[in-house]
Scaffold this motif. Structure first.
Motif, PDB file in Angstrom:
ATOM      1  N   ALA A   1       5.870 -17.308 -55.623  1.00  0.00           N
ATOM      2  CA  ALA A   1       7.143 -17.579 -55.451  1.00  0.00           C
ATOM      3  C   ALA A   1       7.476 -18.429 -53.965  1.00  0.00           C
ATOM      4  CB  ALA A   1       8.037 -16.192 -55.577  1.00  0.00           C
TER       5      ALA A   1
ATOM      6  N   ALA B   1      19.661 -24.875 -61.748  1.00  0.00           N
ATOM      7  CA  ALA B   1      18.123 -24.384 -61.973  1.00  0.00           C
ATOM      8  C   ALA B   1      17.947 -23.266 -62.941  1.00  0.00           C
ATOM      9  CB  ALA B   1      17.802 -24.115 -60.790  1.00  0.00           C
TER      10      ALA B   1
ATOM     11  N   VAL C   1      14.914 -20.525 -63.879  1.00  0.00           N
ATOM     12  CA  VAL C   1      14.065 -19.748 -63.251  1.00  0.00           C
ATOM     13  C   VAL C   1      13.102 -19.115 -64.433  1.00  0.00           C
ATOM     14  CG1 VAL C   1      12.894 -18.101 -61.560  1.00  0.00           C
ATOM     15  CG2 VAL C   1      15.032 -19.761 -60.871  1.00  0.00           C
TER      16      VAL C   1
ATOM     17  N   ASP D   1      13.062 -11.515 -57.690  1.00  0.00           N
ATOM     18  CA  ASP D   1      14.412 -12.267 -57.855  1.00  0.00           C
ATOM     19  C   ASP D   1      14.391 -13.295 -56.635  1.00  0.00           C
ATOM     20  OD1 ASP D   1      14.580 -10.639 -55.556  1.00  0.00           O
ATOM     21  OD2 ASP D   1      16.765  -9.822 -56.295  1.00  0.00           O
TER      22      ASP D   1
ATOM     23  N   ILE E   1      13.121 -16.307 -55.799  1.00  0.00           N
ATOM     24  CA  ILE E   1      13.466 -17.546 -55.963  1.00  0.00           C
ATOM     25  C   ILE E   1      14.589 -17.722 -56.262  1.00  0.00           C
ATOM     26  CG2 ILE E   1      12.901 -19.592 -57.753  1.00  0.00           C
ATOM     27  CD1 ILE E   1      10.142 -18.697 -57.893  1.00  0.00           C
ATOM     28  N   ALA E   2      15.423 -17.053 -57.388  1.00  0.00           N
ATOM     29  CA  ALA E   2      16.664 -17.137 -57.883  1.00  0.00           C
ATOM     30  C   ALA E   2      17.908 -16.955 -56.552  1.00  0.00           C
ATOM     31  CB  ALA E   2      17.281 -16.142 -58.937  1.00  0.00           C
TER      32      ALA E   2
ATOM     33  N   VAL F   1      22.127 -20.838 -61.148  1.00  0.00           N
ATOM     34  CA  VAL F   1      20.839 -20.349 -61.471  1.00  0.00           C
ATOM     35  C   VAL F   1      20.783 -19.536 -62.880  1.00  0.00           C
ATOM     36  CG1 VAL F   1      18.511 -19.371 -60.786  1.00  0.00           C
ATOM     37  CG2 VAL F   1      20.115 -20.493 -59.239  1.00  0.00           C
TER      38      VAL F   1
ATOM     39  N   SER G   1      18.151 -17.369 -64.863  1.00  0.00           N
ATOM     40  CA  SER G   1      16.738 -16.620 -64.944  1.00  0.00           C
ATOM     41  C   SER G   1      16.373 -16.313 -66.515  1.00  0.00           C
ATOM     42  CB  SER G   1      16.790 -15.258 -64.144  1.00  0.00           C
ATOM     43  OG  SER G   1      16.898 -15.771 -62.790  1.00  0.00           O
TER      44      SER G   1
ATOM     45  N   VAL H   1      11.894 -24.079 -62.292  1.00  0.00           N
ATOM     46  CA  VAL H   1      10.917 -23.350 -61.304  1.00  0.00           C
ATOM     47  C   VAL H   1      10.158 -22.206 -62.333  1.00  0.00           C
ATOM     48  CG1 VAL H   1      10.560 -22.087 -59.291  1.00  0.00           C
ATOM     49  CG2 VAL H   1      12.272 -23.570 -59.428  1.00  0.00           C
ATOM     50  N   SER H   2       8.671 -22.092 -62.292  1.00  0.00           N
ATOM     51  CA  SER H   2       8.143 -21.082 -63.328  1.00  0.00           C
ATOM     52  C   SER H   2       7.054 -20.583 -62.005  1.00  0.00           C
ATOM     53  CB  SER H   2       7.443 -21.823 -64.428  1.00  0.00           C
ATOM     54  OG  SER H   2       6.861 -20.833 -64.908  1.00  0.00           O
TER      55      SER H   2
END
Length: 287
Positions: free
Chosen positions: A36, A53, A55, A61, A63-64, A74, A76, A108-109
């Motif tokens: 991340a 985005a 995720v 968490d 990145i979020a 965002v 998730s 984003v992964s």
């Protein structure tokens, strides 16, 4: 009537084991956090503003949280019900995304694509949920990971009478990952790698990090259980690979991917067959 090929991973087992990992993820999820942080550092190089985005991988968490701090909306998603619920997100598999085409401009992964049954399909869906000129960026453990554990498991299997069983996930190397990204239709695809070494005092520490870091085995089928002799052999074989200070250095070979959803504004490749662009070109802002 055509039948679907067998899936390498057990979807239900993956969900259950990711659920279980969440109880102790904070103490063992170092790999997801490292990935991340690396993805966020790469995103800082992108001179571009994103608004929506997705995720993939909600166990951590960071990145979020970082994307929301940039005023992004965002969503998730995670295969784990526990992780998805804690993030206020969606439970789903990465190769079965329930989102509309063009719903996001950033996907984003972090640390989950290594155990997806249909990786080409997951990449294709990631591109489809992106708007034109949207960005996909991912990181996961790839080929070359866990060589000491593999050696210990092989020694244990050979000490038994039932032959060698599949116990560690099949892994994707950097070149193959880049090819899959291009085949999924991403523009300016880039794949590169990083090696992360982690030192352990024994096999128990590594197994705990894998189990509670969301990296536990989820292969379809059930390999034969180790006998007492085989278990002792695994521990002994792992310890035999120790450095002079008695600690074993295990390796995680990480794969990073980045690609753009196609758009007419993007530069065209110089020649047919250019599957991988330079990182500098891939991260250039769009004019």
């Amino acid at each position: 009537m055509a039948t679907s090929p067998p899936e390498p991973f057990d979807r239900a087992r993956r969900r259950i084991r990711r659920d279980r990992a969440m109880a102790r993820f904070g103490g063992h999820g170092f790999l997801a956090r490292h990935i991340a942080d690396e993805l966020l550092a790469r995103l800082e190089m992108v001179e571009r503003t994103f608004s929506r985005a997705l995720v993939l991988g909600a166990a951590d968490d960071r990145i979020a949280t970082a994307l929301r701090a940039q005023d992004m909306m965002v969503v998730s998603a995670d295969a784990s019900f526990v992780a998805a619920k804690a993030a206020g997100g969606i439970q789903c598999d990465e190769d079965r995304l329930p989102f509309a085409d063009g719903a996001f401009d950033l996907v984003v992964s972090a640390g989950v694509l290594d155990s997806v049954n249909d990786l080409p399909g997951a990449l294709l869906l990631a591109r489809r949920v992106l708007r034109p000129d949207g960005l996909f960026i991912a990181g996961f453990a790839g080929a070359g990971s866990l060589p000491r554990l593999r050696a210990a498991m092989l020694a244990a299997d050979l000490a038994g009478s039932k032959g060698v069983a599949p116990r560690i996930h099949p892994q994707v190397d950097v070149r193959s990952a880049g090819d899959l990204l291009a085949r999924a239709g991403f523009s300016l695809p880039v794949a590169d790698g990083e090696t992360l070494d982690v030192r352990y005092g024994g096999l128990d520490g590594l197994l705990a990090d894998l189990r509670f870091g969301g990296l536990g085995g989820v292969l379809a089928g059930t390999p034969p259980h180790f006998s007492g002799l085989q278990a002792a052999t695994a521990y002994s074989a792992f310890a035999a690979q120790a450095d002079p200070d008695g600690r074993v250095t295990e390796t995680f070979a990480l794969v990073y991917l980045i690609g753009w959803a196609p758009d007419v504004s993007q530069p065209k490749p110089a020649r047919r067959g250019s599957a991988v662009a330079s990182l500098a070109d891939a991260l250039k802002p769009r004019s």
